[in-house]
Design a protein around this motif. Sequence first.
Motif, PDB file in Angstrom:
ATOM      1  N   SER A  77      -7.702  -5.465   1.183  1.00 55.00           N
ATOM      2  CA  SER A  77      -6.756  -4.573   1.848  1.00 55.00           C
ATOM      3  C   SER A  77      -6.535  -5.097   3.259  1.00 55.00           C
ATOM      4  O   SER A  77      -7.495  -5.230   4.037  1.00 55.00           O
ATOM      5  CB  SER A  77      -7.305  -3.142   1.896  1.00 55.00           C
ATOM      6  OG  SER A  77      -7.517  -2.639   0.590  1.00 55.00           O
ATOM      7  N   GLN A  86     -13.465  -4.233  -4.974  1.00 53.06           N
ATOM      8  CA  GLN A  86     -12.926  -4.058  -3.633  1.00 53.06           C
ATOM      9  C   GLN A  86     -13.783  -4.808  -2.621  1.00 53.06           C
ATOM     10  O   GLN A  86     -15.008  -4.659  -2.595  1.00 53.06           O
ATOM     11  CB  GLN A  86     -12.877  -2.576  -3.274  1.00 53.06           C
ATOM     12  CG  GLN A  86     -11.915  -1.762  -4.119  1.00 53.06           C
ATOM     13  CD  GLN A  86     -11.847  -0.325  -3.665  1.00 53.06           C
ATOM     14  OE1 GLN A  86     -11.886  -0.028  -2.472  1.00 53.06           O
ATOM     15  NE2 GLN A  86     -11.751   0.588  -4.623  1.00 53.06           N
ATOM     16  N   ILE A  99      -3.699  -5.953  -1.103  1.00 55.83           N
ATOM     17  CA  ILE A  99      -2.910  -4.767  -0.776  1.00 55.83           C
ATOM     18  C   ILE A  99      -2.480  -4.896   0.680  1.00 55.83           C
ATOM     19  O   ILE A  99      -3.314  -4.869   1.592  1.00 55.83           O
ATOM     20  CB  ILE A  99      -3.716  -3.475  -1.000  1.00 55.83           C
ATOM     21  CG1 ILE A  99      -4.153  -3.373  -2.464  1.00 55.83           C
ATOM     22  CG2 ILE A  99      -2.897  -2.256  -0.618  1.00 55.83           C
ATOM     23  CD1 ILE A  99      -5.031  -2.171  -2.758  1.00 55.83           C
ATOM     24  N   ASN A 100      -1.181  -5.028   0.890  1.00 52.49           N
ATOM     25  CA  ASN A 100      -0.628  -5.270   2.220  1.00 52.49           C
ATOM     26  C   ASN A 100      -0.077  -3.966   2.812  1.00 52.49           C
ATOM     27  O   ASN A 100       0.096  -2.975   2.122  1.00 52.49           O
ATOM     28  CB  ASN A 100       0.479  -6.325   2.120  1.00 52.49           C
ATOM     29  CG  ASN A 100       0.840  -6.924   3.468  1.00 52.49           C
ATOM     30  OD1 ASN A 100       0.114  -6.771   4.442  1.00 52.49           O
ATOM     31  ND2 ASN A 100       1.967  -7.612   3.524  1.00 52.49           N
ATOM     32  N   LEU A 156      -2.891   4.844  -0.029  1.00 54.28           N
ATOM     33  CA  LEU A 156      -3.762   3.701  -0.284  1.00 54.28           C
ATOM     34  C   LEU A 156      -4.650   3.952  -1.498  1.00 54.28           C
ATOM     35  O   LEU A 156      -4.818   3.074  -2.357  1.00 54.28           O
ATOM     36  CB  LEU A 156      -4.613   3.416   0.953  1.00 54.28           C
ATOM     37  CG  LEU A 156      -5.576   2.224   0.865  1.00 54.28           C
ATOM     38  CD1 LEU A 156      -4.836   0.946   0.522  1.00 54.28           C
ATOM     39  CD2 LEU A 156      -6.362   2.067   2.162  1.00 54.28           C
ATOM     40  N   ALA A 159       0.822  -1.208   0.000  1.00 53.11           N
ATOM     41  CA  ALA A 159       0.000   0.000   0.000  1.00 53.11           C
ATOM     42  C   ALA A 159       0.853   1.254   0.000  1.00 53.11           C
ATOM     43  O   ALA A 159       0.413   2.323  -0.437  1.00 53.11           O
ATOM     44  CB  ALA A 159      -0.926  -0.002   1.224  1.00 53.11           C
ATOM     45  N   SER A 169      -3.703  -5.756   6.838  1.00 58.10           N
ATOM     46  CA  SER A 169      -2.521  -5.430   7.636  1.00 58.10           C
ATOM     47  C   SER A 169      -2.141  -6.659   8.443  1.00 58.10           C
ATOM     48  O   SER A 169      -2.981  -7.212   9.176  1.00 58.10           O
ATOM     49  CB  SER A 169      -2.797  -4.258   8.579  1.00 58.10           C
ATOM     50  OG  SER A 169      -1.758  -4.134   9.534  1.00 58.10           O
ATOM     51  N   LEU A 207      -4.776   1.885  -5.066  1.00 60.46           N
ATOM     52  CA  LEU A 207      -6.028   1.346  -5.601  1.00 60.46           C
ATOM     53  C   LEU A 207      -6.282   1.853  -7.018  1.00 60.46           C
ATOM     54  O   LEU A 207      -6.697   1.096  -7.898  1.00 60.46           O
ATOM     55  CB  LEU A 207      -7.192   1.733  -4.689  1.00 60.46           C
ATOM     56  CG  LEU A 207      -7.358   0.924  -3.399  1.00 60.46           C
ATOM     57  CD1 LEU A 207      -8.368   1.596  -2.469  1.00 60.46           C
ATOM     58  CD2 LEU A 207      -7.799  -0.497  -3.711  1.00 60.46           C
ATOM     59  N   ILE A 262      -1.386  -1.818   4.982  1.00 61.41           N
ATOM     60  CA  ILE A 262      -2.252  -0.641   5.021  1.00 61.41           C
ATOM     61  C   ILE A 262      -2.091   0.128   6.332  1.00 61.41           C
ATOM     62  O   ILE A 262      -2.476   1.304   6.413  1.00 61.41           O
ATOM     63  CB  ILE A 262      -3.729  -1.029   4.821  1.00 61.41           C
ATOM     64  CG1 ILE A 262      -4.210  -1.983   5.925  1.00 61.41           C
ATOM     65  CG2 ILE A 262      -3.943  -1.652   3.453  1.00 61.41           C
ATOM     66  CD1 ILE A 262      -5.709  -2.263   5.874  1.00 61.41           C
ATOM     67  N   ASN A 306     -14.893  -5.122   0.997  1.00 64.09           N
ATOM     68  CA  ASN A 306     -14.922  -4.289   2.203  1.00 64.09           C
ATOM     69  C   ASN A 306     -15.663  -4.934   3.363  1.00 64.09           C
ATOM     70  O   ASN A 306     -15.556  -4.453   4.491  1.00 64.09           O
ATOM     71  CB  ASN A 306     -15.573  -2.932   1.882  1.00 64.09           C
ATOM     72  CG  ASN A 306     -14.786  -2.155   0.844  1.00 64.09           C
ATOM     73  OD1 ASN A 306     -13.559  -2.075   0.903  1.00 64.09           O
ATOM     74  ND2 ASN A 306     -15.490  -1.570  -0.128  1.00 64.09           N
TER      75      ASN A 306
END
Length: 575
Positions: free
Chosen positions: A341, A317, A284-285, A295, A258, A343, A299, A287, A319
């Motif tokens: 996305s 995406q 996506i790591n 970010l 990210a 972490s 994207l 974050i 979410n």
Amino acid sequence: MDSFVGLFDPDIQDETGSYITSFPDFLPPEAAEGNVEYKLKLVKPSKSRFEHLVTQMKWRLREGQGEAIYAIGVADGGTLIGLGDEEMKESLQTLYKMAEKLGADVTSLSERTVEDERTGEKRTVAEFLVRKISDDQHSLELRVAVLGSSDVGKSTLLGVLTQGEKDNGHGSARLNLFRHLHEIQSGRTSSISHEILGFDSKGSAMTYSTCRTAEEICDSSKKLITFIDLAGHQKYLKTTVFGLTGHSPHFAVLVVSAVSGLSGIAKEHLGLATVVDIPIVVVINKIDLATAVCLQRTLSQLENLLETPSYQKVPFQVNNEDDALTAASSFASDKIAPIFSVSCVTGKGLDLLYTFLNVLPPTINQKDREYLMQQPAEFQVDETFHVPDVGIVVSGLLTSGVIHEGDNLLVGPSDSGKFSPAKVLSLHRHKVPSRVVRACESATLALSSQTEISFRKGMVLISQHVRPPVCYFFQAKIQVLFHSSNICAGFQASIHIGNIRQTVTILGIMGKSSLSLNETASVIFKFIQRPECVHPGSKLLLRVGQTKAIGRVTQVFLLGDNLPLKVSPIYRSYY
């Protein structure tokens, strides 16, 4: 699996031209094949009706290799009608009784509320996962290649997913995945490593935090995800390509930072996965380290790239949990690219990735798999080892047939094209002893041979009752994806055909003197080092530097056979 409640249709656009990424009010009509079943309601069925429903569930489970999706409150045509509280309760009782009779487990996936336009009444549509893996199969296997440039946290992500514990922010989670000292010292993966993640019949993740050993994970799981961790540095690109072609992953996860966004290597990995027809999921790591601006920039980079004519994917995406289920159901259509996305330090987004992996369906249907199981055994050797007190051990993928402990097979080809007898002493699947391995399953075999054999990657173990298609020369129809000039006879490049990786020479181009960018032609190839076992119809990837071409083998000229008369006079000097 063709559809879920909440199916995302990437072909539907709203009045502004934007793709609709929310739940639609209808689904595609129910498919006769596949593992998805729509049921408007299951209220107090008669005895004969109940037996029919059980038989139907058995069929759907077979189609999904032990997994089926039931959408309750949906008409066969796909309309979301919904049920009242009492009808839904009685329908669920029937669903659980059906599953109980088959020895299957039921897990709730999602619920949504729909409103009757006439009365305004609120009704419920629910979605359930039914899972039953046969005793002889034990578990369903999916192989997942992990791609991305170095320093984006691929190994850390796998460590967190498989260990079930968050990272400390300094890469502690990745240490268990490294195989060499220099990998630990540099933090960069240079070889192919494997890790497993399991899901039990209820959909709970089986990690090393819940199970102490790989054997416990396998014993407790009805679905196993085998992660293939591939190298991200440019100098290890040939290893990464071998992982994509030789290990036959069902899909790939592209990890992007990210903070730093899309790199050149990430784009190259995405392109390689696309040309070998491997569906892509993007993660996506990091974050937790990125600002909102960083970010959003990452994207935007991904969305712009995926929407180009080269990929023609609709970025989606993820979410929330409904999005994860939608992505899993639509992923088989190969139209969308789910974007997660996450972490690894805070754990944000990892639950959605677990949900996606748990529900993701197999890419090959049971009919095709049963057909492959009836064919003669052929095992692709991806790696070889010499284990003290055991001897020669090979790992790879069984592409057809069935292999049992104690089977006598042939292994080859050697540098002279010969095959030698070998006996299977023992079998392991996912580090756990096994008695049998079936088509489309990966395994590790301990072998004994009375003759001296130099084992290597690219060899095959085959049944003693077939003639293997071993050749120096073969013909393929290829398309040039990138080359700075023209490709002519005499051009040399590395070729990847399944687990085969060797240098080839182009002996001639049928009907043309040369090939340039985007051109397609039939080409005669010759292996430089040794003959290989090549099947007509196999996909191939040709690569040297920035040059890339893809294609499919159309004809194999077996050792001892001659090339066609119209071709052989030109290449007689090569014999």
